[in-house]
Design a protein around this motif. Structure first.
Motif, short mmCIF file in Angstrom:
data_model
loop_
_atom_site.label_atom_id
_atom_site.label_comp_id
_atom_site.label_asym_id
_atom_site.label_seq_id
_atom_site.Cartn_x
_atom_site.Cartn_y
_atom_site.Cartn_z
N ASN A 126 -4.00 7.46 -10.27
CA ASN A 126 -4.27 6.95 -8.93
C ASN A 126 -3.64 5.57 -8.71
O ASN A 126 -3.17 5.26 -7.61
CB ASN A 126 -5.79 6.88 -8.72
N ARG A 157 4.53 10.85 -6.07
CA ARG A 157 3.60 11.28 -5.02
C ARG A 157 4.30 12.18 -4.01
O ARG A 157 3.76 13.20 -3.59
CB ARG A 157 3.01 10.07 -4.30
N ARG A 158 5.49 11.79 -3.61
CA ARG A 158 6.23 12.61 -2.63
C ARG A 158 6.65 13.95 -3.21
O ARG A 158 6.92 14.89 -2.46
CB ARG A 158 7.46 11.84 -2.15
N ARG A 216 -2.15 7.94 0.17
CA ARG A 216 -3.44 7.57 -0.41
C ARG A 216 -4.47 7.43 0.69
O ARG A 216 -4.13 7.04 1.80
CB ARG A 216 -3.30 6.26 -1.17
N ASP A 234 -5.53 12.03 -3.87
CA ASP A 234 -6.19 11.54 -5.08
C ASP A 234 -7.63 12.02 -5.12
O ASP A 234 -8.11 12.55 -6.14
CB ASP A 234 -6.16 10.01 -5.13
N CYS A 270 -4.71 19.54 -1.62
CA CYS A 270 -3.80 18.39 -1.70
C CYS A 270 -2.56 18.59 -0.84
O CYS A 270 -2.05 17.65 -0.21
CB CYS A 270 -3.40 18.14 -3.14
N ASP A 272 5.53 6.05 -5.69
CA ASP A 272 5.66 6.90 -4.51
C ASP A 272 6.60 8.08 -4.75
O ASP A 272 6.45 9.12 -4.11
CB ASP A 272 6.18 6.06 -3.33
N SER A 291 0.62 13.37 1.12
CA SER A 291 0.79 12.54 -0.07
C SER A 291 0.31 11.11 0.09
O SER A 291 0.42 10.31 -0.83
CB SER A 291 2.28 12.51 -0.47
#
Length: 499
Positions: free
Chosen positions: A99, A107-108, A28, A32, A21, A104, A26
């Motif tokens: 998911n 995710r970051r 999409r 994921d 990952c 964000d 990061s």
């Protein structure tokens, strides 16, 4: 593949996925997909280990071919493989749900690598064969959870994070000190070696002082009252995917450690150190947790207090300390991990659809989203112990164990807390799902509802197939109470310390 290879793959898959990952970034859908694939591999290996250990066999991997108790050993038995499999199921469900549900910002901040690292730590805690490495794996798990909580924004989140971090660091300090004392008294930290030394010693003081510290450390991690106030301060602040993951893993790893250390390593023929204290703490936890849930006005805070209450049930099973009670406790662990994780996922569906999970602000979801109402009803009824769902059989077997032991206090508390649990679930249903339909609603992504639906099916399956699942729990309990196969797998039949 032999069992040792399967064990290693199952352990390392989340770590390899976490590294993958980080490499893909990061955006999409790359992280994921990598995370979901890694968790799927780990779950598959864990389920394979469950099948291999179902007959009571134990499989050990000695790192570097160093013989125990001198080297690091990983052990898969009925209990560890069962816990690993159900935990990986929750990890996979949380990743799929996340998911479409996380923003964000998370995710970051490397959400997927951190979740996989947490999963890696949980796997290691379940599979380790010695006390010090249990501490190490706990720290891997906790550091990942610290980083995930630190990524949250807002003053309330920061306060909850600090509470969570400080209390768990105190727990870790107690754990480390107690491990040092055990080593100083016995010269070993290997579970199998400790079992033999302790059962051959005539000095009760050799273990009682260290056992007291370990009980305190594990009680904090498992969220037993009076050491549980960190949980409702932190869990409701998390995104639903994370609160689902934390509720399914963190306190249950603490309970796993309690069962492994006190039911197997420290246990005598009919008792273990400080069992009476654990019995009292378990009863207080059950009552305090459910009363706290009844008094809350938000769905996720109600569910957070119910974690505490239900942890009390599982601790009570250990404190009763009969073969049936231990099997009931393990069955309860399996049931509760799935049900509680699903309830937090459903709370996320409610928030996504209605904009809030407060019972004062949300109403009429039965009319605007009957599917979400059904998804809530399945785990809620199971948590309340309604047949034929898994929660009924978990509470019934624990109640039967209390009846067989003739413990009137335990019987009374089990029944009373069960009734209050039903009341609190009805409180959520009446406030959020009943009432007039609200026009201010939003659609919910299909992948989120499908994830909750899948966990609901698992709950129904555990209830309908309770006999084979309970047989796995009985096999796991027998492995704890009569660990001859465990000792032989770890120490080897040629080892002079082996029985």
């Amino acid at each position: 593949m032999n069992a040792e290879v399967i064990l290693i793959i199952g352990l390392l898959a989340p770590l390899i996925g976490a590294v993958g990952c980080l490499f893909v970034g990061s955006r999409r859908p790359l992280p994921d997909g990598v995370a979901i694939a890694a968790s799927t591999v780990s779950l598959t290996m864990a389920l394979t280990l469950v099948a291999l250990c179902a007959n009571g066999s134990v499989h050990a991997v000695h790192a570097g071919s160093w013989p125990a108790p001198f080297g690091i050993v990983l052990v898969s038995d009925g209990f560890s493989s069962l816990m690993m499999s159900v935990s990986q199921l929750v990890v996979l469900a949380s990743l799929i749900y996340a998911n479409r549900s996380i923003g964000d910002r998370l995710r970051r901040r490397h959400f997927f690598p951190l979740v996989l690292t947490l999963s890696f730590g949980a796997n290691g805690a379940f599979l380790t064969g010695d006390l010090f490495n249990l501490y190490v794996w706990f720290e891997v798990l906790l550091l990942s959870s610290f980083a995930l909580m630190a990524a949250l924004g807002g003053a309330k989140a920061r306060l909850g994070t600090w509470t969570y971090v400080v209390i768990n660091l105190i727990s870790s300090l107690l754990f480390l000190v107690s491990a040092g004392l055990v080593y100083g008294k016995t010269g070993t930290l290997n579970f199998a070696d400790l079992k033999i030394i302790i059962q051959n010693t005539e000095s009760a003081f050799l273990i009682e002082s260290s056992a007291a510290l370990l009980l305190g450390a594990f009680a904090i991690k498992a969220a037993l009252i009076p050491l549980a106030f960190w949980l409702p301060a932190a869990y409701p602040l998390l995104p639903p995917a994370l609160s689902s993951l934390f509720s399914g893993l963190l306190t249950k790893v603490g309970l796993y450690a309690l069962y492994r250390v006190f039911a197997m390593v420290f246990a005598g023929d009919a008792d273990f150190p400080h069992r009476e204290i654990l019995f009292g703490v378990a009863l207080v936890t059950m009552i305090g947790g459910v009363l706290g849930a009844v008094g809350q006005g938000d769905m996720r805070r109600i569910l957070s207090f119910h974690i505490i209450s239900q942890v009390g049930y599982m601790a009570l099973a250990l404190a009763l300390f009969t073969p049936l009670a231990i099997a009931a406790g393990i069955f309860y662990l399996v049931h509760h991990i799935v049900v509680k994780a699903n309830l937090f996922l459903v709370s996320g569906l409610v928030e996504k659809h209605a904009g809030s999970s407060s019972i004062q602000r949300t109403t009429g979801l039965l009319h605007s989203a009957p599917g979400i109402a059904l998804l809530f009803a399945i785990p809620a009824l199971s948590l309340a112990g309604i047949p034929p769902l898994s929660g009924f059989f978990a509470k019934f077997t624990l109640l039967r164990a209390a009846v067989e032991k003739g413990d009137v206090i335990a019987i009374t508390v089990i029944v009373a807390v069960g009734l209050l649990t039903i009341f609190s679930m009805l409180k959520i249903w009446r406030a959020i799902f009943w009432g007039n339909r609200s026009d201010k609603v939003s659609p919910v992504p299909r992948s989120m509802t499908q994830t909750s639906f899948a966990l609901g099916l698992v709950t129904i399956f555990i209830g309908l197939a309770c006999a084979p699942v309970f047989e796995l729990a009985q096999s796991a309990a027998n492995g704890l109470l009569e660990p001859a196969a465990y000792l032989d797998a770890v120490l080897g039949s040629g080892n002079p310390k082996a029985p």
